[in-house]
Design a protein around this motif. Structure first.
Motif, PDB file in Angstrom:
ATOM      1  N   VAL A 263     -14.768 -30.714-114.008  1.00  0.00           N
ATOM      2  CA  VAL A 263     -16.123 -30.390-113.551  1.00  0.00           C
ATOM      3  C   VAL A 263     -16.977 -31.641-113.470  1.00  0.00           C
ATOM      4  O   VAL A 263     -17.672 -31.889-112.476  1.00  0.00           O
ATOM      5  CB  VAL A 263     -16.773 -29.349-114.486  1.00  0.00           C
ATOM      6  N   VAL A 264     -16.952 -32.443-114.522  1.00  0.00           N
ATOM      7  CA  VAL A 264     -17.758 -33.663-114.565  1.00  0.00           C
ATOM      8  C   VAL A 264     -17.346 -34.611-113.442  1.00  0.00           C
ATOM      9  O   VAL A 264     -18.194 -35.204-112.756  1.00  0.00           O
ATOM     10  CB  VAL A 264     -17.637 -34.342-115.942  1.00  0.00           C
ATOM     11  N   LYS A 265     -16.043 -34.750-113.209  1.00  0.00           N
ATOM     12  CA  LYS A 265     -15.575 -35.653-112.157  1.00  0.00           C
ATOM     13  C   LYS A 265     -15.993 -35.168-110.770  1.00  0.00           C
ATOM     14  O   LYS A 265     -16.328 -35.974-109.898  1.00  0.00           O
ATOM     15  CB  LYS A 265     -14.054 -35.806-112.242  1.00  0.00           C
ATOM     16  N   VAL A 266     -15.981 -33.853-110.569  1.00  0.00           N
ATOM     17  CA  VAL A 266     -16.425 -33.312-109.277  1.00  0.00           C
ATOM     18  C   VAL A 266     -17.909 -33.605-109.063  1.00  0.00           C
ATOM     19  O   VAL A 266     -18.324 -34.071-107.995  1.00  0.00           O
ATOM     20  CB  VAL A 266     -16.165 -31.794-109.194  1.00  0.00           C
ATOM     21  N   ILE A 267     -18.726 -33.339-110.080  1.00  0.00           N
ATOM     22  CA  ILE A 267     -20.172 -33.536-109.945  1.00  0.00           C
ATOM     23  C   ILE A 267     -20.511 -34.999-109.714  1.00  0.00           C
ATOM     24  O   ILE A 267     -21.323 -35.331-108.840  1.00  0.00           O
ATOM     25  CB  ILE A 267     -20.905 -33.009-111.201  1.00  0.00           C
ATOM     26  N   LEU A 268     -19.890 -35.882-110.482  1.00  0.00           N
ATOM     27  CA  LEU A 268     -20.228 -37.303-110.413  1.00  0.00           C
ATOM     28  C   LEU A 268     -19.447 -38.061-109.342  1.00  0.00           C
ATOM     29  O   LEU A 268     -19.750 -39.228-109.081  1.00  0.00           O
ATOM     30  CB  LEU A 268     -19.991 -37.960-111.772  1.00  0.00           C
ATOM     31  N   LYS A 269     -18.461 -37.374-108.744  1.00  0.00           N
ATOM     32  CA  LYS A 269     -17.616 -38.025-107.731  1.00  0.00           C
ATOM     33  C   LYS A 269     -16.991 -39.303-108.291  1.00  0.00           C
ATOM     34  O   LYS A 269     -16.947 -40.352-107.638  1.00  0.00           O
ATOM     35  CB  LYS A 269     -18.410 -38.324-106.455  1.00  0.00           C
TER      36      LYS A 269
END
Length: 284
Positions: free
Chosen positions: A253-259
């Protein structure tokens, strides 16, 4: 009332990180007090602080891995968590502590005795209570700046799109194989990435699916040929496996949000904690 940079500056305190780097800190007490006086949400106050170079102290230990802009992006995001049992309860807890600013918490189920071995939100006193309401209350106690919405309903083909609209990421924490596909189809229609995990016994897997990916069919086959439940019916569900897989979902989730980082897109991370094996399979 608008929160001004001078007011945030006045309320901030000079501190240093463990590596002696100095920073300006805004305490939890000051966020709550300012929110009460100004009728501005804690989330908006924390975003304003970050935009003015001030670290809300609750996120201080995030700051050696995240930038101020990263933390503000997390606070600005909305994540849907579908299913608030073992996986979903842990996901809601971790994302609330991480500072994901808006959570849509979806589950029509209530806690029962057999949930106590693995579901973080379940307590003896909470038996019979709605899982989504307990999740919302728990997030509120952890981080009042998070806007947590409890939806006390099950996701169906008829309501899924409306329930998940506006989310930046959706997290599949279900134990129902057919409903996983309902959630995936809704995410395709609204153009939202989906992070999906499953647990059985001491094993499980996690993947990240974007709207134009083949997705769950590469893992389970066609939905019309599937049973309602998966391997957990014969293997049970152990708490350490649940927490481990839920944590991996939060990382995605964090990687998706922060790209940032390398996603498990087109990949399936498979873990067997009994034999200490973690492997990543290519789904393409």
């Amino acid at each position: 009332m608008k929160i001004t940079p001078p007011e945030l500056e006045r309320l901030s305190e000079a501190k240093t990180f463990p590596d002696k780097t100095p920073y300006k800190s805004l305490s939890v007490a000051n966020v709550l007090s300012l929110s009460s006086r100004s009728a501005v949400s804690g989330r908006e106050i924390e975003i304003a602080a970050l935009e003015n170079g001030i670290v809300p102290e609750r996120y201080a230990r995030n700051m050696r891995s995240f930038s101020l802009a990263d933390q503000a992006a997390l606070l600005g995001a909305r994540v849907g968590v579908v299913g608030l049992g073992g996986l979903g309860g842990t996901v809601a807890e971790v994302l609330g502590r991480m500072g994901v600013g808006r959570l849509t918490l979806v589950d029509g189920d209530r806690f029962e005795d057999s949930n106590l071995n693995r579901q973080l939100l379940s307590t003896v006193e909470g038996i019979g209570q709605l899982k989504s309401e307990e999740a919302r209350a728990r997030v509120g106690r952890i981080n009042p700046s998070v806007d947590a919405t409890a939806l006390t309903e099950f996701v169906t083909a008829e309501n899924a799109e409306a329930v998940l609209e506006g989310c930046n990421v959706v997290v599949d924490c279900l134990d129902n194989l057919r409903t996983r596909f309902v959630v995936e189809d809704a995410c395709r229609r609204i153009g939202c990435p989906l992070v999906s995990a499953a647990v059985a016994g001491a094993s499980g897997h996690v993947t990240t699916i974007f709207p134009d990916d083949a997705g769950l069919r590469l893992i389970y086959g066609e939905p019309g040929q599937l049973p309602l439940k998966g391997a957990e019916t014969s293997l049970g569900t152990l708490p350490h496996a649940v927490v481990f897989l839920a944590t991996l979902e939060c990382a995605e989730v964090v990687k998706v949000i922060l790209k940032k980082g390398s996603l498990l897109r087109h990949k399936l991370l498979v873990a067997d904690l009994m034999d200490g094996i973690v492997d990543v399979m290519n789904l393409r």
